[in-house]
Design a protein around this motif. Structure first.
Motif, PDB file in Angstrom:
ATOM      1  N   TYR A 292     -15.157   1.141  -5.684  1.00 51.13           N
ATOM      2  CA  TYR A 292     -14.794  -0.245  -5.420  1.00 51.13           C
ATOM      3  C   TYR A 292     -13.159  -0.434  -4.926  1.00 51.13           C
ATOM      4  N   LEU A 293     -11.828   1.005  -5.616  1.00 52.78           N
ATOM      5  CA  LEU A 293     -10.617   1.014  -4.303  1.00 52.78           C
ATOM      6  C   LEU A 293     -11.250   1.485  -3.468  1.00 52.78           C
ATOM      7  N   GLU A 294     -12.062   2.476  -3.040  1.00 58.93           N
ATOM      8  CA  GLU A 294     -12.590   2.955  -2.347  1.00 58.93           C
ATOM      9  C   GLU A 294     -13.089   1.875  -1.081  1.00 58.93           C
ATOM     10  N   SER A 295     -13.506   1.581  -1.707  1.00 54.40           N
ATOM     11  CA  SER A 295     -14.078  -0.296  -0.758  1.00 54.40           C
ATOM     12  C   SER A 295     -12.188  -0.829   0.009  1.00 54.40           C
ATOM     13  N   VAL A 296     -12.124  -0.729  -1.074  1.00 57.15           N
ATOM     14  CA  VAL A 296     -10.821  -2.237  -0.959  1.00 57.15           C
ATOM     15  C   VAL A 296     -10.258  -1.414   0.214  1.00 57.15           C
ATOM     16  N   GLU A 297     -10.120   0.081  -0.315  1.00 54.43           N
ATOM     17  CA  GLU A 297      -8.161   0.959   0.812  1.00 54.43           C
ATOM     18  C   GLU A 297      -9.600   0.715   2.234  1.00 54.43           C
ATOM     19  N   ASN A 298     -10.873   1.007   2.944  1.00 54.78           N
ATOM     20  CA  ASN A 298     -11.439   0.824   3.893  1.00 54.78           C
ATOM     21  C   ASN A 298     -10.716  -0.516   4.905  1.00 54.78           C
ATOM     22  N   THR A 299     -11.656  -1.246   3.828  1.00 55.41           N
ATOM     23  CA  THR A 299     -11.284  -3.105   4.127  1.00 55.41           C
ATOM     24  C   THR A 299     -10.053  -3.514   4.986  1.00 55.41           C
ATOM     25  N   LEU A 300      -8.865  -2.563   4.291  1.00 52.20           N
ATOM     26  CA  LEU A 300      -7.928  -3.148   4.355  1.00 52.20           C
ATOM     27  C   LEU A 300      -7.535  -2.025   5.569  1.00 52.20           C
ATOM     28  N   PHE A 344      -5.466  -4.720  -4.665  1.00 53.57           N
ATOM     29  CA  PHE A 344      -4.300  -3.690  -3.790  1.00 53.57           C
ATOM     30  C   PHE A 344      -3.340  -3.278  -4.382  1.00 53.57           C
ATOM     31  N   GLU A 345      -2.563  -3.867  -5.241  1.00 54.73           N
ATOM     32  CA  GLU A 345      -1.803  -2.819  -6.252  1.00 54.73           C
ATOM     33  C   GLU A 345      -1.985  -1.925  -6.328  1.00 54.73           C
ATOM     34  N   LYS A 346      -3.343  -1.590  -6.735  1.00 54.46           N
ATOM     35  CA  LYS A 346      -3.701  -0.555  -7.538  1.00 54.46           C
ATOM     36  C   LYS A 346      -3.741   0.929  -6.055  1.00 54.46           C
ATOM     37  N   VAL A 347      -4.551   0.721  -5.711  1.00 55.33           N
ATOM     38  CA  VAL A 347      -4.141   1.208  -3.889  1.00 55.33           C
ATOM     39  C   VAL A 347      -3.018   2.013  -3.511  1.00 55.33           C
ATOM     40  N   PHE A 348      -2.038   0.560  -3.885  1.00 50.82           N
ATOM     41  CA  PHE A 348      -0.413   0.885  -3.501  1.00 50.82           C
ATOM     42  C   PHE A 348       0.269   2.141  -4.434  1.00 50.82           C
ATOM     43  N   LYS A 349      -0.626   2.454  -5.380  1.00 45.91           N
ATOM     44  CA  LYS A 349      -0.122   2.208  -6.809  1.00 45.91           C
ATOM     45  C   LYS A 349      -0.090   4.133  -6.140  1.00 45.91           C
ATOM     46  N   ASP A 350      -0.976   4.850  -5.180  1.00 49.97           N
ATOM     47  CA  ASP A 350      -1.111   5.884  -5.199  1.00 49.97           C
ATOM     48  C   ASP A 350      -0.583   6.480  -3.968  1.00 49.97           C
ATOM     49  N   SER A 351       0.826   7.303  -3.894  1.00 56.71           N
ATOM     50  CA  SER A 351       2.037   7.235  -3.069  1.00 56.71           C
ATOM     51  C   SER A 351       1.030   7.743  -1.641  1.00 56.71           C
ATOM     52  N   GLU A 352      -0.366   9.179  -1.729  1.00 60.17           N
ATOM     53  CA  GLU A 352      -0.327   9.365  -0.778  1.00 60.17           C
ATOM     54  C   GLU A 352      -1.185   8.941  -0.050  1.00 60.17           C
ATOM     55  N   LYS A 353      -1.925   7.431  -0.555  1.00 56.19           N
ATOM     56  CA  LYS A 353      -2.996   6.958  -0.034  1.00 56.19           C
ATOM     57  C   LYS A 353      -1.926   5.474   0.920  1.00 56.19           C
ATOM     58  N   PHE A 358      -0.214   2.638   5.555  1.00 59.14           N
ATOM     59  CA  PHE A 358       0.973   2.872   6.206  1.00 59.14           C
ATOM     60  C   PHE A 358       1.201   2.592   7.453  1.00 59.14           C
ATOM     61  N   SER A 359       1.264   4.136   7.634  1.00 64.23           N
ATOM     62  CA  SER A 359       0.890   5.008   8.979  1.00 64.23           C
ATOM     63  C   SER A 359      -0.008   4.298  10.112  1.00 64.23           C
ATOM     64  N   PHE A 360      -0.539   3.234   9.658  1.00 63.55           N
ATOM     65  CA  PHE A 360      -2.125   3.054  10.760  1.00 63.55           C
ATOM     66  C   PHE A 360      -1.216   1.646  11.011  1.00 63.55           C
ATOM     67  N   LEU A 361      -0.367   1.298  10.572  1.00 63.21           N
ATOM     68  CA  LEU A 361       0.631   0.656  11.449  1.00 63.21           C
ATOM     69  C   LEU A 361       1.616   1.067  12.439  1.00 63.21           C
ATOM     70  N   GLU A 373     -11.403  10.080  11.273  1.00 62.12           N
ATOM     71  CA  GLU A 373     -10.463  11.056  10.564  1.00 62.12           C
ATOM     72  C   GLU A 373     -10.967  11.049   9.182  1.00 62.12           C
ATOM     73  N   THR A 374     -10.010   9.483   8.707  1.00 63.93           N
ATOM     74  CA  THR A 374      -9.997   9.470   7.166  1.00 63.93           C
ATOM     75  C   THR A 374     -11.495   9.567   6.982  1.00 63.93           C
ATOM     76  N   LYS A 375     -12.177   8.695   7.115  1.00 68.75           N
ATOM     77  CA  LYS A 375     -13.557   8.155   6.924  1.00 68.75           C
ATOM     78  C   LYS A 375     -14.872   9.545   7.151  1.00 68.75           C
ATOM     79  N   ILE A 376     -14.087  10.664   7.157  1.00 65.47           N
ATOM     80  CA  ILE A 376     -15.006  11.869   7.980  1.00 65.47           C
ATOM     81  C   ILE A 376     -14.722  12.787   6.778  1.00 65.47           C
TER      82      ILE A 376
END
Length: 384
Positions: A292-300, A344-353, A358-361, A373-376
């Motif tokens: 679920y969290l991976e799905s949320v991350e990809n949606t964002l 979203f809070e759960k996703v952002f707790k992972d510093s790497e993710k 944020f690098s997408f911005l 590349e991230t998807k692969i």
């Protein structure tokens, strides 16, 4: 009685409707005197106050897509008082920081039952709220459990049952529709049967035309009698065909609704089963949560990618502007995809993710390649 409370952005004509500043064709004017109104401040004045406070508190203008004024329609009872609604307003402010500044109780809306012609009132109240967070100057940020809390507070303060939600609510609504359709079908069947009986019991003498001859004897006028029979048959056929069509339509609607209800029952059973498994099987819970969290991350990430197409210079934003833009994107993605902020809070707790998102911005045209590349990379991890 069940109550519910649902806040949405206030409409531009809210005060005109709520305070009956003009006449409406869907209200009963004789019942309008039973309405009650309370206003602390006009909407236009409150918006000015909100914009000024936001600038003062955050140093920035209120975002254009912000919804600082929201309005809820609350289902009430006939004897619900203005004090009951003030008590609800107080609890909303204490527990959710929502400040109500206008209340309108409407007892002049409803409809007439098409069969009994009885008036069915629609008792409700409009609560207009200031949605500004006084700590930040920006709009309040609520999560899914906060909206559930609103329903609890409404039921408690108005001494009514809490409305149900989700699939169960839709199931109940469909069951109600089926019951209503079946009642309509029964009325139509009775009407159809009655018409057939009327046709069968129709006396032939009523259609026969007789005239007296010069000797005073009654003779049948064949041409006029035949014409009467033709008209009667034609009229009855049209009525029967119309009722038969209506019957078939109702039967079809009921069949479709019953199919839908079976689907909803399966859906409810599936979610109950899944919920039970999640609560009792820790391994399943961990796997489902990760998916679920991976799905949320990809949606964002997709939302950021779409935004970058609209705003080519997104990478030129400074850190503060980038944070504001991320909050705006989170709100939009949450609303459009029904994702709670807690996810979203759960996703952002992972510093790497968090860093990757944020690098997408930051990286102009390379964002799309980065996303691919991230998807692969994620697919390769799953294969391992």
């Amino acid at each position: 009685m069940k109550t519910s409370i649902n806040f949405k952005a206030a409409k531009s004509d809210s005060e005109i409707h709520n305070f009956r500043k003009k006449s409406f064709d869907y209200i009963r004017k004789d019942l309008t005197p039973k309405n009650e109104y309370w206003m602390e401040q006009k909407i236009a004045d409150r918006i000015q106050k909100i914009e000024s406070y936001c600038k003062e508190k955050s140093g920035r203008k209120l975002q254009k897509n912000a919804m600082p004024i929201r309005e809820a329609v609350v289902v009430i009872k006939e004897n619900t008082t203005m004090q009951d609604l003030h008590n609800l307003s107080k609890r909303l402010e204490e527990e959710l920081k929502i400040r109500i500044f206008q209340i309108a109780i409407h007892k002049d809306e409803g409809h007439y039952d098409k069969d009994t012609k009885e008036w069915k009132p629609n008792y409700h109240a409009h609560l207009v709220a200031d949605w500004q967070d006084l700590q930040t100057g920006k709009t309040l940020k609520h999560q899914s459990f906060h909206y559930s809390k609103m329903q609890d507070l409404a039921a408690e303060c108005l001494e009514m049952e809490r409305g149900i939600s989700g699939s169960l609510a839709r199931l109940e609504a469909v069951e109600f529709k089926i019951k209503k359709k079946e009642e309509d079908l029964k009325i139509l069947e009775e009407r159809y049967s009655q018409m057939q009986q009327e046709m069968e019991s129709k006396k032939a003498e009523d259609l026969i035309v007789k005239e007296s001859d010069f000797l005073g004897f009654q003779k049948i006028k064949t041409d006029k009698t035949i014409e009467n029979y033709k008209k009667a048959i034609k009229t009855n056929q049209i009525k029967l065909l119309k009722n038969k069509t209506e019957l078939e339509s109702k039967e079809k609607q009921i069949a479709e609704l019953k199919t839908k209800i079976e689907s909803l029952k399966k859906e409810v059973f599936f979610f109950k089963s899944k919920n039970s498994t999640l609560l009792t099987n820790e391994t399943v819970f961990v796997v489902e949560k990760k998916k679920y969290l991976e799905s949320v991350e990809n949606t964002l990430k997709k939302a950021i990618l779409q935004e970058s197409i609209k705003i080519p210079n997104l990478q030129n934003l400074n850190d503060a502007e980038r944070k504001d833009k991320m909050i705006e994107l989170l709100e939009k993605t949450s609303k459009e995809n029904n994702i709670p902020f807690s996810a979203f809070e759960k996703v952002f707790k992972d510093s790497e993710k968090s860093t990757k998102i944020f690098s997408f911005l930051r990286f102009g045209e390379s964002r799309k390649n980065q996303f691919e590349e991230t998807k692969i990379e994620e697919k390769n991890k799953l294969r391992r």
